[in-house]
Each structure stands twice: as structure tokens, then as C-alpha cells.
Design a protein around this motif. Structure first.
Motif, PDB file in Angstrom:
ATOM      1  N   LYS A  55      -4.469  17.895   5.902  1.00 17.08           N
ATOM      2  CA  LYS A  55      -4.307  17.227   4.615  1.00 17.08           C
ATOM      3  C   LYS A  55      -3.956  15.762   4.801  1.00 17.08           C
ATOM      4  O   LYS A  55      -4.395  14.901   4.039  1.00 17.08           O
ATOM      5  N   PRO A  59      -8.840  13.164   5.530  1.00 21.48           N
ATOM      6  CA  PRO A  59      -9.475  12.179   4.638  1.00 21.48           C
ATOM      7  C   PRO A  59      -9.490  10.783   5.218  1.00 21.48           C
ATOM      8  O   PRO A  59     -10.433  10.015   4.978  1.00 21.48           O
TER       9      PRO A  59
ATOM     10  N   ASN B 150      -9.378  10.374  -1.393  1.00 18.07           N
ATOM     11  CA  ASN B 150      -9.138  11.610  -2.144  1.00 18.07           C
ATOM     12  C   ASN B 150     -10.325  11.942  -3.037  1.00 18.07           C
ATOM     13  O   ASN B 150     -10.749  13.102  -3.100  1.00 18.07           O
ATOM     14  N   PHE B 188      -8.075  22.089  -3.599  1.00 23.77           N
ATOM     15  CA  PHE B 188      -7.457  20.806  -3.258  1.00 23.77           C
ATOM     16  C   PHE B 188      -5.935  20.898  -3.329  1.00 23.77           C
ATOM     17  O   PHE B 188      -5.237  20.293  -2.511  1.00 23.77           O
TER      18      PHE B 188
END
Lengths: 158, 219
Positions: A55, A59, B150, B188
Motif C-alpha cells: 500500500k 503506487p 492513487n 482499495f
């Protein structure tokens, strides 16, 4: 006929390259940081560690890949438009610009070294690509057809 | 040779007896089932008029005809029902790349401009120009990539799920998109508990529905 139809024309291909590089980075970052987080966590919290590492880091890896790929594609299109030809130098020049512009906040020396590194990397990649292309062409080289028979073939059993 | 070509031997021999002066090609046509003089071989290809025409054999010949369908065999556009989108798509990889790239760039731009104005507001008073520039750049690079990353991850997941549902159902419609959005939001926020999962799921479903509405207006 020899045109490459697998890639889209230039202005829109930047978007596709951005997304493709981002997806590659995110998926690769999931694998990489998943394993890293798993190994660096204490026993009993290994899955939690893997998930939190993914997490936090995947990204970012995806973003770095995406920005690199998108910038490279943008510069590639720009160089193509200016030079009006397609050859390995396009990629090398685009690599120079990409490496330079990504390192521009680190000062002149950093920018220069990074640009040269990136250009060399792209040069090596283009060279390997050319080698594979030559090898494939050599493997599928045209063969002369067999010589025709001097006369009409006789009917079997006639 | 009747076992190979399936000819009827008694009839053939009868034909030979009744027409003893028939031409040889007719005879072999009866026994072979085809005329050997009509078979294409190398000499017949070469002797065809125009076969060795240099203007047709040139590597750049035929460019005025445009793209031939043989060249595009691998790159057919997607024929799935309802899969028409804003730009032509060749399948799920195109959807994935273009969708993710577009949303990532949009997020990067929006976050970057937000960071730009935030940085302009937070410039320390009486600072030299280099410090001012650095403050603004730092704010841009803090906000832009965060929102872009994101948004990009969300779109990536959404596109993967959406394409999977499309492939399972064999067609695409708005319900697919909404379900894919809901599942994406849930995944998510899946490590934060049920309530955030629900919120994220609902928000993503609404966003997907909005995208479907926009598409139906624009198409």
C-alpha cells in the motif's frame, strides 16, 4: 505494409504509454514490495507487513515508471516530429531528454550525468532490439522456389 | 487409384471404351477429378503476364491502396457488444492503458495545480527567488504525484475488474461499470475496515456511473 500498426499514431500514444508504464510499475511494485515487506516483517505479522508495504510503496513505483514512460514517449514523439524519420537515434535522443528532465532539480552536473546514463541505456536497448531484428530476419530469409518441372506431369494411373 | 481419389473405376473404363479417341486432358480429368494443365505451379506463376512487373514487386508498391486488411488481422477493433468507448479500442489492454494513463495524468495535473497554489500561499516572506521557486516546486511534487498515484491505482483496478466482468458476461453495459467501481472501492479500502470499505465502494460506484453517463452523452 511495413508500417507498424500495433502502435497508435503519435499524439495519443503518449496516453497509452503513460498508462502502460504505470500499470507495469504498479504490478511489478506489488510483487517487489510484497516480497520485501513479507521478508522484513517479524513472524506473525508477515502478511500484514506485506500488505502495508504494497500500500505504501507500489503506487509510488507505478508513478515513477509512469512518469518515465510518459516523458519518454512525449520526447520520442517530439523528436520524431522534428527529425521526420524513425531510427534508433530517436529513442537515444528521447532518453537523453528524459533522463535530463527527470534530474533537473539536482543541479547541472546531476542533470548532465543522468541524461548521459539514460541515453546510453536506451542506446543499449536499441542495439539489442536491432540484434534481435537482424536475427529474426536472418531466420526467416527468403528461399528460392524449387525449379519448375520441364514438362507437364503425367496423370497418375492414366 | 480409386481408393485414393474415390473414382468409379468401372464407369471410367466404360467411358474410355466408348470414347477411345478422346483427348488426353479429358481422360486424365476423368481419372484424377481435376485437370493437371490447370494446376498452379511455379512455371505457371512465372509465365502469368504481369507477374514480374517491377512496379508491383517494389517493396513500397501498393502504398496508394492504403492499409490492407491482411495487415490489420492482428489489430482488429474490439467487437464486444457495448464496448464502444470515446476512442477506438482493440481490447482490454487498450482500455487499461488509455484509461489509466488519462486518469493518472488528470490526477497529476489537478494535484499539481492544487499544490502550485498552495505553494504560492506558503512562500516564506522576504525569501530569495530560489527559495520561493523551491517552495512552490516542493508543494507541487508533494500533491501531484500523491493524487495521481492513487487515482491511477484506482483506475487500474477498475479497468482490470471491468474487463474481467466484460469477458465473463460477453458484453459490456453500465451495470458492469458500476459493479466494477464498487468492487474497486471495496478492494482499495479493504484494510481499513467495513465502514470505509462501504464509503469507498459507494463513491467509486457513483464515479463509474458518472463516467457511463458522460460516455452516453458524448457518444
Amino acid at each position: 505494409m511495413s508500417a507498424d500498426h500495433t502502435r497508435d499514431p503519435c499524439p495519443v500514444v503518449i496516453l497509452s504509454d503513460f498508462g502502460g508504464a504505470f500499470a507495469m510499475g504498479v504490478i511489478g511494485g506489488c510483487v517487489w514490495h510484497g516480497i520485501k515487506g513479507f521478508r522484513n516483517s517479524p513472524m506473525g505479522e508477515r502478511h500484514l507487513g506485506a500488505v502495508s508495504a504494497i500500500k505504501a510503496r507500489a503506487p509510488v513505483v507505478g508513478g515513477n515508471f509512469g512518469v518515465w514512460g510518459g516523458l519518454f514517449s512525449t520526447f520520442d514523439c517530439a523528436v520524431k516530429a522534428v527529425r521526420k524519420r524513425e531510427d534508433p537515434w530517436n529513442a537515444i535522443i528521447a532518453g537523453l531528454f528524459t533522463g535530463g528532465s527527470l534530474a533537473v532539480r539536482g543541479g547541472w552536473r546531476h542533470t548532465r550525468n543522468s541524461a548521459i546514463m539514460c541515453g546510453c541505456l536506451l542506446g543499449v536497448m536499441e542495439g539489442v532490439g536491432l540484434m534481435f531484428q537482424r536475427y529474426a530476419a536472418w531466420q526467416a530469409k527468403p528461399m528460392a522456389p524449387p525449379l519448375p518441372e520441364p514438362q507437364q506431369p503425367q496423370a497418375l494411373g492414366a | 487409384m480409386s481408393w485414393l481419389f474415390g473414382g468409379r473405376k468401372s464407369q471410367t473404363s466404360g467411358a474410355e471404351e466408348s470414347f477411345p479417341n478422346d483427348s488426353k486432358s479429358q481422360d486424365s480429368q476423368n481419372s484424377l477429378g481435376f485437370d493437371p494443365s490447370q494446376v498452379t505451379n511455379v512455371s505457371s506463376i512465372i509465365s502469368t503476364p504481369g507477374a514480374l512487373d517491377t512496379s508491383r514487386l517494389h517493396p513500397l508498391a501498393g502504398l496508394e491502396r492504403g492499409v490492407e486488411y491482411l495487415d490489420l488481422e492482428e489489430e482488429q477493433l474490439s467487437t464486444m457488444e457495448g464496448s464502444k468507448s470515446l476512442i477506438p479500442s482493440r481490447g482490454w489492454t487498450d482500455d487499461l492503458c488509455y484509461g489509466t494513463g488519462a486518469v493518472y495524468l488528470t490526477g497529476l495535473g489537478l494535484g499539481g495545480s492544487y499544490g502550485f497554489f498552495e505553494g504560492l500561499k506558503n512562500i516564506p516572506p522576504n525569501s530569495p527567488g530560489k527559495l520561493q521557486l523551491n517552495t512552490v516546486l516542493n508543494h507541487i511534487t508533494r500533491r501531484g504525484p500523491f493524487i495521481g498515484n492513487n487515482a491511477g491505482v484506482l483506475t487500474l483496478t477498475y479497468n482490470l475488474i471491468n474487463s474481467s466482468i466484460d469477458a465473463l458476461r460477453g458484453k459490456h453495459d453500465s451495470a458492469n461499470s458500476v459493479v466494477a467501481g464498487a468492487v474497486t472501492g471495496a478492494i482499495f479500502k479493504s484494510s481499513k475496515g467495513l465502514k470505509p470499505m462501504g464509503y469507498a465502494s459507494g463513491m467509486m460506484a457513483v464515479a463509474a456511473a458518472g463516467w457511463c453517463g458522460l460516455k452516453s452523452v458524448l457518444l
